[in-house]
Scaffold this motif. Structure first.
Motif, PDB file in Angstrom:
ATOM      1  N   GLY A  20     -54.844  -3.714  16.079  1.00 29.95           N
ATOM      2  CA  GLY A  20     -54.951  -3.669  15.298  1.00 29.95           C
ATOM      3  C   GLY A  20     -53.404  -4.435  14.372  1.00 29.95           C
ATOM      4  O   GLY A  20     -53.762  -5.604  13.445  1.00 29.95           O
ATOM      5  N   TYR A  21     -52.433  -4.239  14.978  1.00 28.72           N
ATOM      6  CA  TYR A  21     -51.439  -4.093  14.423  1.00 28.72           C
ATOM      7  C   TYR A  21     -50.979  -6.007  15.119  1.00 28.72           C
ATOM      8  O   TYR A  21     -51.031  -7.609  14.201  1.00 28.72           O
ATOM      9  CB  TYR A  21     -49.605  -4.210  14.656  1.00 28.72           C
ATOM     10  N   ASN A  22     -51.288  -6.163  16.492  1.00 31.37           N
ATOM     11  CA  ASN A  22     -51.517  -7.761  17.093  1.00 31.37           C
ATOM     12  C   ASN A  22     -52.539  -8.671  16.723  1.00 31.37           C
ATOM     13  O   ASN A  22     -51.888  -9.662  16.670  1.00 31.37           O
ATOM     14  CB  ASN A  22     -51.746  -7.578  18.646  1.00 31.37           C
ATOM     15  N   ILE A  27     -52.934 -13.142  13.409  1.00 31.77           N
ATOM     16  CA  ILE A  27     -53.540 -14.030  11.979  1.00 31.77           C
ATOM     17  C   ILE A  27     -52.273 -14.945  10.961  1.00 31.77           C
ATOM     18  O   ILE A  27     -53.091 -15.545  10.283  1.00 31.77           O
ATOM     19  CB  ILE A  27     -54.372 -13.233  11.359  1.00 31.77           C
ATOM     20  N   CYS A  28     -51.793 -13.703  11.017  1.00 30.79           N
ATOM     21  CA  CYS A  28     -50.706 -14.416  10.088  1.00 30.79           C
ATOM     22  C   CYS A  28     -49.537 -15.853  10.661  1.00 30.79           C
ATOM     23  O   CYS A  28     -49.785 -16.297  10.237  1.00 30.79           O
ATOM     24  CB  CYS A  28     -49.745 -13.437  10.055  1.00 30.79           C
ATOM     25  N   GLU A  38     -43.451 -10.973  11.000  1.00 32.98           N
ATOM     26  CA  GLU A  38     -42.054 -10.302  11.205  1.00 32.98           C
ATOM     27  C   GLU A  38     -42.375  -8.843  10.402  1.00 32.98           C
ATOM     28  O   GLU A  38     -42.254  -8.267  11.016  1.00 32.98           O
ATOM     29  CB  GLU A  38     -40.665 -11.112  10.677  1.00 32.98           C
ATOM     30  N   ARG A  39     -42.711  -8.368   9.640  1.00 33.07           N
ATOM     31  CA  ARG A  39     -42.847  -7.529   9.121  1.00 33.07           C
ATOM     32  C   ARG A  39     -43.651  -6.811   9.484  1.00 33.07           C
ATOM     33  O   ARG A  39     -43.314  -5.070  10.118  1.00 33.07           O
ATOM     34  CB  ARG A  39     -42.809  -6.917   7.527  1.00 33.07           C
ATOM     35  N   LEU A  40     -45.074  -6.996   9.930  1.00 34.16           N
ATOM     36  CA  LEU A  40     -45.949  -6.283  10.906  1.00 34.16           C
ATOM     37  C   LEU A  40     -45.020  -5.817  12.569  1.00 34.16           C
ATOM     38  O   LEU A  40     -45.182  -4.922  13.164  1.00 34.16           O
ATOM     39  CB  LEU A  40     -47.125  -7.030  11.222  1.00 34.16           C
ATOM     40  N   CYS A  41     -44.802  -6.906  13.173  1.00 34.97           N
ATOM     41  CA  CYS A  41     -43.999  -7.073  14.476  1.00 34.97           C
ATOM     42  C   CYS A  41     -42.906  -5.724  14.399  1.00 34.97           C
ATOM     43  O   CYS A  41     -42.873  -4.663  14.735  1.00 34.97           O
ATOM     44  CB  CYS A  41     -43.249  -8.115  14.825  1.00 34.97           C
ATOM     45  N   LYS A  42     -42.377  -5.701  13.105  1.00 28.88           N
ATOM     46  CA  LYS A  42     -40.631  -4.588  13.153  1.00 28.88           C
ATOM     47  C   LYS A  42     -41.649  -2.629  13.036  1.00 28.88           C
ATOM     48  O   LYS A  42     -41.144  -2.199  13.433  1.00 28.88           O
ATOM     49  CB  LYS A  42     -40.238  -4.951  11.488  1.00 28.88           C
ATOM     50  N   LYS A  43     -42.897  -3.221  12.091  1.00 30.53           N
ATOM     51  CA  LYS A  43     -43.730  -2.306  11.851  1.00 30.53           C
ATOM     52  C   LYS A  43     -43.916  -1.635  13.115  1.00 30.53           C
ATOM     53  O   LYS A  43     -44.137  -0.561  13.084  1.00 30.53           O
ATOM     54  CB  LYS A  43     -44.873  -1.739  10.717  1.00 30.53           C
ATOM     55  N   LEU A  44     -44.469  -2.262  14.201  1.00 24.92           N
ATOM     56  CA  LEU A  44     -45.335  -2.591  15.336  1.00 24.92           C
ATOM     57  C   LEU A  44     -44.085  -1.014  16.142  1.00 24.92           C
ATOM     58  O   LEU A  44     -44.292  -0.247  16.404  1.00 24.92           O
ATOM     59  CB  LEU A  44     -45.671  -3.056  16.240  1.00 24.92           C
TER      60      LEU A  44
END
Length: 148
Positions: A20-22, A27-28, A38-44
């Protein structure tokens, strides 16, 4: 250890979370929303330890998306931390190819092409074009041209 930490260690929950994160990160990246990527990568990365994930496919996909996000962020901000991140990931992918086989050669070449596009003087555009051509050929040779 909290209840949510225990859940993330279970494979049936961890993999859908990662995918889901990937997918959102990809898409971003495709729509040049690098700050959100970047925020999604950090959260993951806060939720899981990619170095302990046994799935080579998940590991290399996630690292490639982080590399693409780093390239996009460097283009946008010119902050060296993003270029350093891309260089570090490029070296990691070379190590993957040397130690785990050539199955991620296409991803290695994609990140190398991105790195060359950021570090090669514009008068040497043929070097960058050649790097992207190699990445495209390697990806197409796998028989899955749209797979990351």
């Amino acid at each position: 250890i909290t209840e949510s930490d225990e859940i993330l260690n279970e494979k049936e929950i961890m993999y859908p979370l990662i995918y889901g994160y990937n997918l959102r990160t990809l898409i971003c990246i495709l729509f040049s929303k690098f700050e959100l990527a970047e925020r999604l990568c950090k959260k993951l990365q806060q939720k899981i330890n990619l170095n302990q994930d046994p799935s080579y496919e998940v590991q290399t996909s996630t690292y490639m998306y982080i590399g693409l996000m780093s390239a996009g962020m460097y283009r946008r901000t010119k902050r060296n931390k993003h270029l350093r991140s891309l260089r570090k990931l490029n070296q990691l992918f070379v190590k993957f190819c040397n130690t785990k086989g050539k199955s991620c050669t296409n991803r290695t070449l994609i990140l190398r092409a991105e790195l060359k596009s950021l570090t090669t003087p514009s008068r040497d555009w043929r070097i960058v074009k050649r790097a992207y051509d190699l990445a495209i050929t390697a990806t197409t040779d796998l028989g899955e041209p749209f797979k990351s």
